[in-house]
Scaffold this motif. Structure first.
Motif, PDB file in Angstrom:
ATOM      1  N   ASN A  71       9.562   6.381  -9.910  1.00 21.00           N
ATOM      2  CA  ASN A  71      10.171   6.126  -8.556  1.00 21.00           C
ATOM      3  C   ASN A  71       8.747   5.375  -8.147  1.00 21.00           C
ATOM      4  O   ASN A  71       8.363   4.184  -7.467  1.00 21.00           O
ATOM      5  N   ARG A  72       7.720   5.817  -7.836  1.00 23.64           N
ATOM      6  CA  ARG A  72       6.181   5.657  -7.512  1.00 23.64           C
ATOM      7  C   ARG A  72       6.194   4.332  -8.877  1.00 23.64           C
ATOM      8  O   ARG A  72       5.449   3.589  -7.789  1.00 23.64           O
ATOM      9  N   GLU A  74       7.627   2.436 -10.405  1.00 26.53           N
ATOM     10  CA  GLU A  74       8.202   0.932 -10.211  1.00 26.53           C
ATOM     11  C   GLU A  74       7.672   0.414  -8.496  1.00 26.53           C
ATOM     12  O   GLU A  74       7.684  -1.314  -8.435  1.00 26.53           O
ATOM     13  N   SER A  75       7.805   1.386  -7.497  1.00 22.69           N
ATOM     14  CA  SER A  75       7.313   0.977  -6.580  1.00 22.69           C
ATOM     15  C   SER A  75       5.994  -0.404  -6.424  1.00 22.69           C
ATOM     16  O   SER A  75       5.407  -0.883  -5.869  1.00 22.69           O
ATOM     17  N   MET A  78       6.257  -3.427  -7.713  1.00 16.06           N
ATOM     18  CA  MET A  78       6.928  -4.202  -7.606  1.00 16.06           C
ATOM     19  C   MET A  78       6.544  -5.471  -7.443  1.00 16.06           C
ATOM     20  O   MET A  78       6.706  -6.534  -7.321  1.00 16.06           O
TER      21      MET A  78
END
Length: 200
Positions: A71-72, A74-75, A78
């Motif tokens: 998740n980190r 992907e952030s 982004m």
């Protein structure tokens, strides 16, 4: 003293889990898969029972760590995934963002290294869903940028080369305590200049 509310308990739980995962990432960098829950407790300055309350074994802890790292990751990338510009520009931006996050956040480095190693230290198929999500959310969009940017006949091979270079560079910086000395843009520019010459 009045009892804590559910919100307060949830906030404490989230804080503890972040503390444990951060400690686990640091211990993993030192010991690899040999880390034990006891090592994590010492690093987090928590009681063994406290860490064990949240994670019954190191594989559960590492699984949470890697999902959080995905998740980190992907952030972090982004802006490149959603930004404007051609494939090559986006691929360079993606690579710079990824390398910077990899150097600053040990859990992201561990994720990329573990994916590159094909999860060979981990038992069974417990990471097949994580790998599939990594492919869909990180790897395949990057491959598409490479395809667009270079018109490459083998964008997967080029993407693998870049990922391997980024992981290797991050490893040198992390394991030699050079995190603040890394010229991220210069390194990414060097990689892409070399690939552009080869693709001509």
């Amino acid at each position: 003293m009045s009892p804590r509310t559910k919100e307060q308990n949830d906030a404490i739980r989230e804080m503890r889990m972040n503390q444990i995962m951060q400690a686990a990432a640091e211990v993993y960098l030192e010991k690899g898969i040999q880390l034990e829950i006891r090592d994590v407790a010492v690093k987090a300055e928590l009681g063994y029972g406290t860490v064990y309350h949240y994670y019954k074994n190191k594989h559960m802890l590492l699984e949470d760590l890697l999902w959080d790292a995905l998740n980190r990751t992907e952030s972090a990338v982004m802006p490149a995934l959603t930004g404007f510009g051609g494939g090559l520009l986006k691929a360079e931006s993606f690579s710079g963002l990824l390398l910077r996050e990899c150097i600053q956040d040990p859990s992201v480095f561990i994720l990329l290294k573990t994916v590159a190693d094909n999860f060979h230290h981990f038992p069974g198929n417990r990471f097949s869903k994580l790998f599939a999500d990594f492919q869909e959310r990180i790897y395949l969009p990057f491959v598409e940028m490479i395809r667009e940017g270079f018109g490459s006949k083998s964008p997967e091979k080029t993407a693998n080369l870049i990922f391997g270079s980024l992981v290797g560079c991050a490893a040198l910086n992390i394991h030699h305590n050079m995190r603040n000395e890394m010229d991220v843009e210069g390194f990414v520019d060097m990689i892409f200049s070399g690939i552009q010459l080869k693709e001509r």
